[in-house]
Design a protein around this motif. Sequence first.
Motif, PDB file in Angstrom:
ATOM      1  N   VAL A 142      16.286 -23.780  13.250  1.00  0.00           N
ATOM      2  CA  VAL A 142      14.860 -24.212  13.850  1.00  0.00           C
ATOM      3  C   VAL A 142      14.461 -22.597  13.865  1.00  0.00           C
ATOM      4  O   VAL A 142      15.621 -21.597  14.573  1.00  0.00           O
ATOM      5  N   VAL A 143      13.278 -22.534  14.050  1.00  0.00           N
ATOM      6  CA  VAL A 143      12.599 -20.963  13.880  1.00  0.00           C
ATOM      7  C   VAL A 143      11.388 -20.356  14.998  1.00  0.00           C
ATOM      8  O   VAL A 143      10.558 -21.793  14.346  1.00  0.00           O
ATOM      9  N   GLY A 144      10.766 -20.061  15.682  1.00  0.00           N
ATOM     10  CA  GLY A 144       9.869 -20.001  16.518  1.00  0.00           C
ATOM     11  C   GLY A 144       8.937 -19.179  16.086  1.00  0.00           C
ATOM     12  O   GLY A 144       9.702 -17.962  15.366  1.00  0.00           O
ATOM     13  N   VAL A 145       7.454 -19.604  16.033  1.00  0.00           N
ATOM     14  CA  VAL A 145       6.913 -18.605  14.899  1.00  0.00           C
ATOM     15  C   VAL A 145       5.494 -18.427  16.054  1.00  0.00           C
ATOM     16  O   VAL A 145       5.298 -19.198  17.139  1.00  0.00           O
ATOM     17  N   ASP A 146       4.862 -17.527  16.084  1.00  0.00           N
ATOM     18  CA  ASP A 146       3.305 -17.014  16.632  1.00  0.00           C
ATOM     19  C   ASP A 146       2.496 -17.275  16.034  1.00  0.00           C
ATOM     20  O   ASP A 146       1.754 -16.050  16.796  1.00  0.00           O
ATOM     21  N   GLY A 147       2.770 -17.134  15.181  1.00  0.00           N
ATOM     22  CA  GLY A 147       1.722 -16.136  13.935  1.00  0.00           C
ATOM     23  C   GLY A 147       1.668 -14.587  14.046  1.00  0.00           C
ATOM     24  O   GLY A 147       1.113 -13.545  12.959  1.00  0.00           O
ATOM     25  N   SER A 148       2.632 -13.678  14.563  1.00  0.00           N
ATOM     26  CA  SER A 148       3.336 -11.998  14.168  1.00  0.00           C
ATOM     27  C   SER A 148       3.655 -11.813  13.253  1.00  0.00           C
ATOM     28  O   SER A 148       4.692 -13.160  12.837  1.00  0.00           O
ATOM     29  N   LEU A 164      19.357 -21.145  16.194  1.00  0.00           N
ATOM     30  CA  LEU A 164      17.857 -20.354  16.430  1.00  0.00           C
ATOM     31  C   LEU A 164      18.335 -19.356  15.183  1.00  0.00           C
ATOM     32  O   LEU A 164      18.911 -18.623  16.573  1.00  0.00           O
ATOM     33  N   VAL A 165      17.024 -19.118  14.985  1.00  0.00           N
ATOM     34  CA  VAL A 165      15.991 -18.158  14.236  1.00  0.00           C
ATOM     35  C   VAL A 165      14.931 -17.455  15.340  1.00  0.00           C
ATOM     36  O   VAL A 165      13.845 -18.385  15.939  1.00  0.00           O
ATOM     37  N   VAL A 166      14.841 -16.480  16.360  1.00  0.00           N
ATOM     38  CA  VAL A 166      13.497 -15.623  15.913  1.00  0.00           C
ATOM     39  C   VAL A 166      13.314 -14.606  15.420  1.00  0.00           C
ATOM     40  O   VAL A 166      14.284 -13.675  15.884  1.00  0.00           O
ATOM     41  N   GLY A 167      12.254 -13.610  16.439  1.00  0.00           N
ATOM     42  CA  GLY A 167      11.731 -12.417  15.456  1.00  0.00           C
ATOM     43  C   GLY A 167      12.173 -11.654  16.643  1.00  0.00           C
ATOM     44  O   GLY A 167      12.196 -11.668  17.521  1.00  0.00           O
ATOM     45  N   SER A 168      12.555 -10.272  16.330  1.00  0.00           N
ATOM     46  CA  SER A 168      12.372  -9.032  17.501  1.00  0.00           C
ATOM     47  C   SER A 168      11.692  -9.614  18.502  1.00  0.00           C
ATOM     48  O   SER A 168      11.928  -8.706  20.074  1.00  0.00           O
ATOM     49  N   SER A 169      10.261  -9.173  18.307  1.00  0.00           N
ATOM     50  CA  SER A 169       9.841  -9.694  18.965  1.00  0.00           C
ATOM     51  C   SER A 169       8.113 -10.173  18.641  1.00  0.00           C
ATOM     52  O   SER A 169       8.426 -10.605  17.798  1.00  0.00           O
ATOM     53  N   GLY A 170       7.328 -10.190  19.696  1.00  0.00           N
ATOM     54  CA  GLY A 170       5.943 -11.161  19.040  1.00  0.00           C
ATOM     55  C   GLY A 170       4.454 -10.456  20.036  1.00  0.00           C
ATOM     56  O   GLY A 170       4.517  -9.383  20.787  1.00  0.00           O
ATOM     57  N   LYS A 171       4.206 -11.228  19.815  1.00  0.00           N
ATOM     58  CA  LYS A 171       3.041 -11.249  20.887  1.00  0.00           C
ATOM     59  C   LYS A 171       2.818 -11.174  22.495  1.00  0.00           C
ATOM     60  O   LYS A 171       3.719 -11.852  22.733  1.00  0.00           O
ATOM     61  N   HIS A 191      20.623 -18.063  26.257  1.00  0.00           N
ATOM     62  CA  HIS A 191      20.636 -19.252  26.970  1.00  0.00           C
ATOM     63  C   HIS A 191      20.500 -20.762  26.097  1.00  0.00           C
ATOM     64  O   HIS A 191      20.901 -22.391  26.540  1.00  0.00           O
ATOM     65  N   ALA A 192      20.335 -20.391  24.707  1.00  0.00           N
ATOM     66  CA  ALA A 192      20.207 -21.231  23.405  1.00  0.00           C
ATOM     67  C   ALA A 192      21.879 -21.342  23.146  1.00  0.00           C
ATOM     68  O   ALA A 192      22.754 -21.480  23.938  1.00  0.00           O
ATOM     69  N   SER A 193      21.851 -23.212  23.056  1.00  0.00           N
ATOM     70  CA  SER A 193      23.014 -23.712  22.931  1.00  0.00           C
ATOM     71  C   SER A 193      23.932 -23.825  21.629  1.00  0.00           C
ATOM     72  O   SER A 193      24.718 -24.297  21.986  1.00  0.00           O
ATOM     73  N   LEU A 249      12.417 -23.556  23.162  1.00  0.00           N
ATOM     74  CA  LEU A 249      12.978 -22.654  22.479  1.00  0.00           C
ATOM     75  C   LEU A 249      14.522 -23.184  22.253  1.00  0.00           C
ATOM     76  O   LEU A 249      15.073 -23.537  21.275  1.00  0.00           O
ATOM     77  N   VAL A 250      15.241 -22.807  23.533  1.00  0.00           N
ATOM     78  CA  VAL A 250      16.343 -23.410  24.202  1.00  0.00           C
ATOM     79  C   VAL A 250      16.564 -24.932  24.095  1.00  0.00           C
ATOM     80  O   VAL A 250      17.122 -24.877  23.942  1.00  0.00           O
ATOM     81  N   ASP A 251      15.438 -25.527  25.159  1.00  0.00           N
ATOM     82  CA  ASP A 251      15.398 -26.729  24.033  1.00  0.00           C
ATOM     83  C   ASP A 251      15.972 -27.522  23.245  1.00  0.00           C
ATOM     84  O   ASP A 251      16.353 -28.533  22.713  1.00  0.00           O
ATOM     85  N   ALA A 252      14.936 -27.033  21.934  1.00  0.00           N
ATOM     86  CA  ALA A 252      15.373 -27.473  20.790  1.00  0.00           C
ATOM     87  C   ALA A 252      16.811 -26.732  19.986  1.00  0.00           C
ATOM     88  O   ALA A 252      17.487 -27.583  18.950  1.00  0.00           O
ATOM     89  N   SER A 253      17.556 -26.072  20.614  1.00  0.00           N
ATOM     90  CA  SER A 253      18.244 -25.358  20.153  1.00  0.00           C
ATOM     91  C   SER A 253      19.884 -26.533  20.598  1.00  0.00           C
ATOM     92  O   SER A 253      21.282 -26.086  19.935  1.00  0.00           O
TER      93      SER A 253
END
Length: 291
Positions: free
Chosen positions: A10-16, A110-117, A135-137, A100-104
């Motif tokens: 699972v990867v989280g995005v926000d357009g950044s 679980l993959v995220v960027g280091s920072s975002g908008k 908090h990710a599972s 994202l924690v729920d998705a984990s």
Amino acid sequence: MTAPAGKPIVVGVDGSAESLDAVRWAARTARRRDATLEIVYAIDFSALLAGGVVPPPEEMKDVLRERGGRCLRTAAELASAQGVTGATTRLDPDRAAQALVDASKTAALLVVGSSGKGRLTGLLAGSVASAVGAHASCDTVIVRGDAWDEAETAGRPVLAGIDGGEASGHILGAALDEAKSRHAKLVVVHAWADDPPPHEPGHPEHHESVTDAGHRLLADRLGGHNIGGVEVDRVVVRAHPRRELIERSETAQLVVLGDRGRGGFPGLLLGSTSQALLHNAACPVYLVRTA
């Protein structure tokens, strides 16, 4: 290496730009692991409550849904360009960290960027990376640094930091898997910075004894793993773990750590070393869930 049966990355995005880097990293990992990829965009309608109670007009919600849909389409196209077809996409009305924690709970990674908008213009910020790391599972990767995508970086080693705690075996297992799948060398670091009082008897010999113990620790931990052709360098050094690992991350393609240090307990948030690397490492940080 394959992902647990039926569990996606699972990867989280926000357009950044940072979140799109995370999509590229996650897609390449999904391809190596022969795993499915799920891309999540969190809308966070709660941030738009007027006075904390009045919901936003439906027209505003539609605008945010449309924006999220465009972001997801861009991310899916980017994943396809990395060789992953059929990635699933999902708009989530919750806050980014919670979504994202729920998705984990049903994810392999679980993959995220280091920072975002920021909160008002987007949904993945540095605080989100910290929250999911704590908090990710499942195991979590925070994609950091500017050089991880450069061609020459593929020749860099995977770096693992262990402290001798019970989680060390899990960390080494994940690090060996990553090194093997990347055809990379693994560097395992055990750093210590404890000093006995200068007046303590035997003080000059203390450093040697601790160093010897560190080498025995690595021999014991690595001896229980199927190295599988991975070249492994074992490093025992008298240095502060945070500083040593941050410095070595500048010449690594990935650093693998536990989510908490020796002496941690279930429910504890990120250990100090993991927290420091999450914010300061020069390459992606892989946090192994240890409880």
